[in-house]
Design a protein around this motif. Structure first.
Motif, short mmCIF file in Angstrom:
data_model
loop_
_atom_site.label_atom_id
_atom_site.label_comp_id
_atom_site.label_asym_id
_atom_site.label_seq_id
_atom_site.Cartn_x
_atom_site.Cartn_y
_atom_site.Cartn_z
N ARG A 183 -29.16 16.50 -3.26
CA ARG A 183 -29.85 15.40 -3.95
C ARG A 183 -30.33 15.80 -5.34
NH1 ARG A 183 -34.21 12.63 -0.26
NH2 ARG A 183 -34.39 11.44 -2.17
N LEU A 219 -28.67 16.89 -7.70
CA LEU A 219 -27.70 16.44 -8.71
C LEU A 219 -27.54 14.91 -8.72
CD1 LEU A 219 -24.94 19.18 -8.40
CD2 LEU A 219 -26.83 19.05 -10.02
N ARG A 220 -28.35 14.23 -7.92
CA ARG A 220 -28.26 12.76 -7.90
C ARG A 220 -29.51 12.12 -8.47
NH1 ARG A 220 -26.85 13.12 -1.67
NH2 ARG A 220 -24.84 14.17 -1.89
N SER A 221 -30.36 12.89 -9.04
CA SER A 221 -31.70 12.40 -9.34
C SER A 221 -31.78 11.55 -10.61
CB SER A 221 -32.67 13.58 -9.45
OG SER A 221 -32.24 14.42 -10.51
N PRO A 249 -29.34 9.13 -13.58
CA PRO A 249 -28.01 8.57 -13.87
C PRO A 249 -27.15 9.48 -14.76
CG PRO A 249 -29.73 6.92 -14.27
CD PRO A 249 -30.42 8.20 -13.92
N ARG A 287 -25.77 12.24 -12.66
CA ARG A 287 -24.68 11.73 -11.80
C ARG A 287 -23.40 11.56 -12.62
NH1 ARG A 287 -29.06 8.57 -9.71
NH2 ARG A 287 -28.39 6.66 -10.76
N ARG A 288 -23.59 11.11 -13.84
CA ARG A 288 -22.46 10.93 -14.72
C ARG A 288 -21.79 12.29 -15.02
NH1 ARG A 288 -23.85 9.79 -20.56
NH2 ARG A 288 -21.78 9.95 -21.48
N ARG A 311 -19.74 13.54 -11.87
CA ARG A 311 -18.80 12.59 -11.25
C ARG A 311 -17.39 13.18 -11.29
NH1 ARG A 311 -20.38 7.55 -13.56
NH2 ARG A 311 -22.03 7.79 -12.02
#
Ligand code: PBG
Ligand code: ZN
Length: 326
Positions: A8, A10-12, A14, A17-18, A21
């Protein structure tokens, strides 16, 4: 106990996440299918495919300009002829509907890649993808005589300006026959995008409305693949590669993601996935009912094809996807 690895992290955000990806859909990946009909000024919506139209050649040209302006690199042309007969004359005649559309599009938008679908089912009176034995009511297409017609069709399409030939009839040896025909006619540099692993699928239903190509009797199970078979797809692509295919297609896409993956692993050719008519109609129907978020579902689906290994995606969503990608 607390976990050491915390995915999580690395999802915190936008931007984070970009950054991580793995798969990014681009407009370069898209191919837009178009249906050409005789006449002029015609744009007839396909009942089972909201937003998809049968278009006369003048309207195909308008559409091609729009597609090009959206940054989509290619279209694939299907034709609905004036008349159908046992020899599929409309498929290979130099004045055929796909030939006319290809020539007109190349004249108006020379930089748009025109792919010609090379099959006979839109042009035969019985709706099968090749010659039938006289009196046959089962649809067991005669393989080798059909190859001659496919060869003629491909050469005529290339003559008319088609940049890529895409044979879709699942006849044994069709890539080799078409390659020979193209080479003999001087089209050594025209690539073949083979519908290499094409399954006998109920998902083609709306397309057969659009292309008016429903078999009058029997079905396509003696030439298209059985949905239960995965290893057989590898056999099919092996033959097509040996026969000179430049790109390989898997069709349909949604229920065949594993096949896309296996074909990608098993070959070094570009892989195309055909997001077919029924797959389009399902999303459209749910979206029109307000049951799903069309944009998000389409983008997730197309990204999924790419993640599965597709380099190219033939999709009726292409124009919308290109707009959403802007
Ligand atoms: C013709 C052809 C078909 C499709 C593409 N080329 C239909 C079929 O085999 O009946 C299906 C495309 C779609 O459903 O969007 N051989
Ligand atoms: Zn066909």
């Amino acid at each position: 106990m607390f976990p050491i690895q915390r995915p999580r992290r690395l999802r915190s955000h936008p931007q984070l996440r970009r950054m991580v990806r793995e798969t990014i859909l681009t407009t370069n990946d898209l191919i837009y299918p178009l249906f050409a009909v005789p006449g002029s000024g015609i744009a007839k919506e396909v009942k089972s495919m909201p937003g998809v139209y049968q278009l006369s050649v003048d309207k195909i040209v308008d559409e091609a300009k729009e597609v090009y302006d959206l940054g989509i690199p290619a279209i694939i042309l299907f034709g609905i002829p004036e008349d159908k007969d046992a020899d599929a004359t409309g498929a290979w005649h130099d004045c055929g509907i796909v030939q006319k559309a290809a020539t007109a599009v190349k004249a108006a938008v020379p930089d748009l890649i025109v792919i010609a679908d090379t099959c006979l089912c839109e042009y035969t009176s019985h709706g099968h993808c090749g010659y039938l034995q006289v009196g046959d009511l089962t649809g067991r297409v005669l393989n080798d005589p059909t190859l001659e017609l496919l060869k003629k069709t491909a050469v005529s399409q290339a003559n008319a300006g088609a940049d890529i030939i895409a044979p879709s009839g699942m006849m044994d040896g069709f890539v080799q026959a078409i390659r020979t025909g193209l080479d003999e006619a001087g089209f050594q540099d025209t690539p073949i995008l083979s519908y290499a692993a094409k399954y006998a699928s109920a998902y083609y239903g709306p397309f057969r409305d659009a292309a008016d190509s429903t078999p009058q009797f029997g079905d396509r199970r003696t030439y298209q693949m059985d949905p239960g078979n995965g290893r057989e797809a590898i056999k099919e692509i092996g033959l097509d590669i040996a026969e000179g295919a430049d790109m390989l297609m898997v069709k349909p896409a949604l229920a065949y993601m594993d096949i896309i993956w296996r074909v990608k692993e098993a070959s070094n050719l570009p892989v195309a996935a055909y997001n077919v008519s029924g797959e389009y109609s399902m999303i459209k129907a749910a979206a029109l009912n307000g049951w799903i978020d069309e944009e998000r579902v389409v983008m997730e689906t197309l990204t999924g094809f790419k993640r599965a290994g597709a380099d190219l995606i033939l999709t009726y969503h292409a124009k919308n996807a290109a707009r959403w990608l802007r």
